[in-house]
Design an enzyme around this catalytic site. Sequence first.
Site, mmCIF file in Angstrom:
data_model
loop_
_atom_site.group_PDB
_atom_site.id
_atom_site.type_symbol
_atom_site.label_atom_id
_atom_site.label_comp_id
_atom_site.label_asym_id
_atom_site.label_seq_id
_atom_site.Cartn_x
_atom_site.Cartn_y
_atom_site.Cartn_z
ATOM 1 N N ASP A 44 23.461 34.784 7.421
ATOM 2 C CA ASP A 44 24.023 33.447 7.217
ATOM 3 C C ASP A 44 25.530 33.414 7.481
ATOM 4 O O ASP A 44 26.226 32.540 6.979
ATOM 5 C CB ASP A 44 23.734 32.955 5.793
ATOM 6 N N HIS A 102 30.070 33.773 2.746
ATOM 7 C CA HIS A 102 28.839 33.092 2.336
ATOM 8 C C HIS A 102 28.407 33.653 0.970
ATOM 9 O O HIS A 102 28.123 32.902 0.038
ATOM 10 C CB HIS A 102 27.764 33.304 3.397
ATOM 11 N N HIS A 116 18.708 31.675 10.665
ATOM 12 C CA HIS A 116 18.010 30.385 10.566
ATOM 13 C C HIS A 116 17.870 29.716 11.933
ATOM 14 O O HIS A 116 18.715 29.898 12.814
ATOM 15 C CB HIS A 116 18.779 29.414 9.653
ATOM 16 N N ASP A 163 15.915 33.790 0.252
ATOM 17 C CA ASP A 163 15.310 33.518 1.558
ATOM 18 C C ASP A 163 15.674 34.584 2.590
ATOM 19 O O ASP A 163 15.299 34.476 3.760
ATOM 20 C CB ASP A 163 15.657 32.105 2.059
ATOM 21 N N HIS A 164 16.399 35.622 2.166
ATOM 22 C CA HIS A 164 16.697 36.755 3.043
ATOM 23 C C HIS A 164 16.219 38.073 2.436
ATOM 24 O O HIS A 164 15.974 39.030 3.156
ATOM 25 C CB HIS A 164 18.207 36.841 3.317
ATOM 26 N N HIS A 176 22.162 39.679 2.942
ATOM 27 C CA HIS A 176 22.718 39.248 1.652
ATOM 28 C C HIS A 176 21.609 38.956 0.651
ATOM 29 O O HIS A 176 20.431 38.985 0.980
ATOM 30 C CB HIS A 176 23.670 38.063 1.825
ATOM 31 N N HIS A 208 20.560 36.310 -1.110
ATOM 32 C CA HIS A 208 19.781 35.079 -1.276
ATOM 33 C C HIS A 208 18.299 35.347 -1.037
ATOM 34 O O HIS A 208 17.927 36.078 -0.124
ATOM 35 C CB HIS A 208 20.295 33.972 -0.334
HETATM 36 ZN ZN LIG Z 1 22.280 32.589 2.300
#
Ligand SMILES: [Zn+2]
Length: 383
Positions: A251, A227, A289, A174-175, A170, A172
């Site tokens: 996530d 998400h 995570h 942090d990905h 996705h 975001h």
């Molecule tokens: Zn996320």
Amino acid sequence: MEEFCVACRSLGLTERIALFLRHREKESSLQSVSSSVFGQCFGDVNDWANAKRYVLNSSELDGLVIEVFRNFTRSQRYSLYARTKLGYLFYKRQMKKARERYPHGHSIPQPVMFNGVKILPIPVLSNNYSYLVIDTHSSAAAAIDPSDPLAVQAAIEQEGVTLEAILCTHKHWDHSGGNMALRRRYGSCRVYGSACDAIPELTNPLSDKETVTVGQLRFKALFTPGHTVGHMVYLLDGKPFEGPACLFSGDLLFLSGCGRIFEGTPETMLASLDTAADLAEDTLLWPGHEYALDCLTFASLLELENPVLEQKLQWANQQRLEKRSTCPSTIGEEKEYNPFLRTHCWELHRALGLQRLRGEDWDSFRARVLKEVRHRKDLYKAN
Ligand SMILES: [Zn+2]
């Protein structure tokens, strides 16, 4: 626009962000707020053109982020993170801090090998995992969610493999934050993901159940919104390697947890979680995570008498004391203790004090259970 920018300069940070948000809401597309508009609004604070230098040298972003957290609602904060360059700056800052704090990664990864495939977790940022999945015969590799491009590049070089594809769960940062740098470094590398999710550098948009082939590796993309609107998970077929399937769940699903429902309803998220729960029991779960300890502790406060959960919590405690990674678990295991996959269980209903209403559709009831568990987890996290 001109007026807007002039007004911004005379205001404090909070007001500027509020104005920026208001301006953004008027745009037909979120993408149409250009970097120059952002630069003008926050010109003296964080000129986008000089973002890199700014992020590395200025302490003002911390102030900005603190202001944001203090003054805005959760949905506004989310909007800033996911849909503006401020989110990108924040991610760059997080990455810099994490590299300083964890020069060798937040956890000790434990690679898994089958006959012809190697799965290498790469601990990045303060609790994320990227993965390098290698076809050991051809040395072709795919990277899942490569958020820190340097860490992923180091793994690619150490393993001596060719990066052919990035599979992004996705948008975001942090990905997906490393997509751009890795594409620059490995020009022929394809970037896969959902077209609905504004994934940076996307070259090959995927729809539900499409297959991605990298060397002998075969991944099936499964559409799992909730998400984010375009969240996808990737299922590596284990048959050619005489091993179990592997789910890279981003996530959507964590060990004993699930992602926050930012861009969907509990009903959407439930259907996506059901997609994961329907996979073979021995499917290995590789989440986005390292949240195991937190999630298992939360679950143990909900379900007081679940011996499998107790045992897993003890094990995770020991693993984390030694800084060892807790992945992978299996889908079969998760169904034994992950409350987000147990919305059908009466033990959980009892613990939550929820009952199915007369005439209530079974899935509607389960969505209500999911909503309540998610709500309690959000509160737990906030404390
Ligand atoms: Zn996320």
